[in-house]
Design an enzyme around this catalytic site. Structure first.
Site, PDB file in Angstrom:
ATOM      1  N   ASP A 190       0.662  -0.942   0.009  1.00 60.90           N
ATOM      2  CA  ASP A 190       0.135   0.136   0.203  1.00 60.90           C
ATOM      3  C   ASP A 190       0.697   1.292  -0.019  1.00 60.90           C
ATOM      4  OD1 ASP A 190      -1.922   2.042   0.619  1.00 60.90           O
ATOM      5  OD2 ASP A 190      -2.737   0.941   2.068  1.00 60.90           O
ATOM      6  N   HIS A 228      18.029  13.910 -16.564  1.00 59.66           N
ATOM      7  CA  HIS A 228      16.704  13.571 -16.525  1.00 59.66           C
ATOM      8  C   HIS A 228      16.185  13.485 -17.752  1.00 59.66           C
ATOM      9  CE1 HIS A 228      12.498  13.140 -15.047  1.00 59.66           C
ATOM     10  NE2 HIS A 228      12.407  14.236 -15.955  1.00 59.66           N
TER      11      HIS A 228
END
Length: 439
Positions: A292, A390
């Site tokens: 979770d 990135h």
């Protein structure tokens, strides 16, 4: 028991899979399967459609299909002297590459050290309509053994595994918008489960007993996702020369990382992005193993605010040898049993790749990867900036958006990255030129 203690008897895994990035997805899967306990029966779940619609229909409501994320493998990780190949389900470019690269830098210097506390979760029982909240607290503590015994009667299997309700806490709120209230906490060792169902059942079971003892009215009976008793921590120590780049010496980078860490410690605007970078490493593992991630995020951000203001989860400093030392401690309520960890075929296969033997060991791996991801971001920010690396990896996404397919994707992406011009319109121009035979 920590991952280090339990991992000694297991076959060794070499996480240094050189050249993995140069292989096709199928060839990478072959390499990972050869290096781990992943069997032929598990491999098909990573080939698309690994979650059958019939199974998905039983997991949540109103199912119309499934939704897939890329699953990558972070390499080079050594944690507590043991190598791990780390499955990460994430859509953001550079996450897997950055974590793997930082793990490669840390590897010759002992890798990451990690530890964890016992898997303790809290269940809360809210009590209202109390005239004497402090007196009610005293009565509840006097009857603690009765409450604990009733809670433990609900889960004989957990008790047989060494878990169970250990004690209670009673928190008094003299004033609230609805008057005085108590919060009774059941302190429960949930072993290798995340523990939500276990502690919720215990809370509902003891509610009538609490009403009888206090004379009040019970309302909420639910776990807390602020797992402040279920902590995992990781640390890494890197000499300056290991961090040096062609344009920056190691001392300069170490100073920049420490300064960036200080900024996140004092400023919540920076801390939010700093901590998001940590969760870039942790959440993909949580998702890949069927845990979770919303619970982990909730606990992390409350932990970051426990002093009364929001601050950095990690800390970077230098030791007496001049090494960069990073530390990260945070709640980590992960499970190996129950929920999607058992029902989702890809989650089961991901856990086989990891080879962890306890929920605590999984938590230790997660915080170590989070620390690596944080180091990667701070190193980039302290040097050429976050965008250079990135955007080079993001170029493939831009090429796909522009309409590239097959071999065109890498060709367009490489051209975009080489010219530091990662834009969709530029990608379309390159694609048109390639398809026209002019380049």
């Amino acid at each position: 028991m920590t991952g280090l203690q339990q991992g000694a008897a297991r076959p060794a895994v070499n996480s240094r899979l050189e050249g993995l990035r140069n292989l096709s997805p199928a060839e990478r899967l072959d390499r990972v399967a050869q290096a781990t306990s992943l069997g032929n029966d598990d491999r098909h779940v990573f080939g698309g459609g690994g979650l059958p619609i019939t199974l998905a229909n039983g997991m949540i409501e109103n199912v119309i299909g499934t939704f897939e994320l890329p699953l990558g493998i972070a390499t080079n990780f050594t944690i507590n002297g043991r190598d791990y190949l780390v499955p990460m389900a994430v859509e953001e470019p550079s996450v897997v590459a950055a974590a793997s690269y930082m793990a490669r830098i840390a590897r010759p210097h002992g890798g990451f050290q990690a530890s964890s506390s016992e898997p303790i979760m809290r269940a809360q029982v809210q009590v209202l309509d109390i005239g004497d909240p402090h007196g009610a607290r005293a009565r509840l503590l006097k009857e603690q053994e009765t409450i604990v015994a009733a809670a433990n009667a609900q889960d004989k299997i957990l008790i047989s595994l060494g878990g169970g309700c250990r004690s209670i806490e009673v928190h008094v709120f003299d004033q609230s918008p609805v008057g005085p209230m108590l919060a009774v906490h059941l302190i429960v060792d949930v072993r290798d489960a995340m523990g939500a169902n276990t502690v919720n059942t215990m809370a509902e079971t003891v509610a009538p007993i609490i009403e009888r003892i206090t004379g009040g009215s019970v309302r909420l009976r639910i776990l807390s996702n602020y797992a402040d008793l279920r902590l995992a921590r990781a640390t890494v120590a890197i000499p300056p020369e290991a961090l040096a780049t062609e344009g920056y010496d190691g001392q300069r980078i170490v100073r920049g990382i420490v300064e960036a860490s200080a900024f996140a410690i004092v400023d919540p605007y920076r801390a939010a992005t700093h901590n998001k970078g940590i969760m870039n490493g942790i959440d993909p593992i949580v998702v890949a193993t069927g845990n979770d991630w919303r619970a982990i995020e909730a606990g992390a951000h409350v932990w970051a605010s426990r002093s009364g203001r929001y601050t950095a989860l990690s800390n970077w400093e230098t030791d007496g040898k001049g090494r960069l030392v990073g530390t990260l401690e945070m709640p980590m309520a992960l499970g190996l049993v129950g929920g999607a960890t058992k029902t989702h075929p890809a989650a089961r296969a991901a856990l086989k790749i990891l080879g962890v033997q306890s929920a605590q060991e999984l938590a230790e791996v997660a915080v170590a990867v989070g620390l690596a991801q944080n180091m990667a971001a701070l190193r980039a920010l302290a040097t050429e900036g976050i965008q250079k690396g990135h955007m080079a990896l993001h170029a493939r996404n831009i090429a796909i958006v522009a309409g590239a397919a097959g071999d065109e994707i890498e060709k367009v992406a490489n051209a975009l990255a080489a010219n530091h011009d990662v834009r969709v319109d530029r990608a379309r121009e390159l694609l048109e030129t390639m398809r026209g035979g002019k380049g």
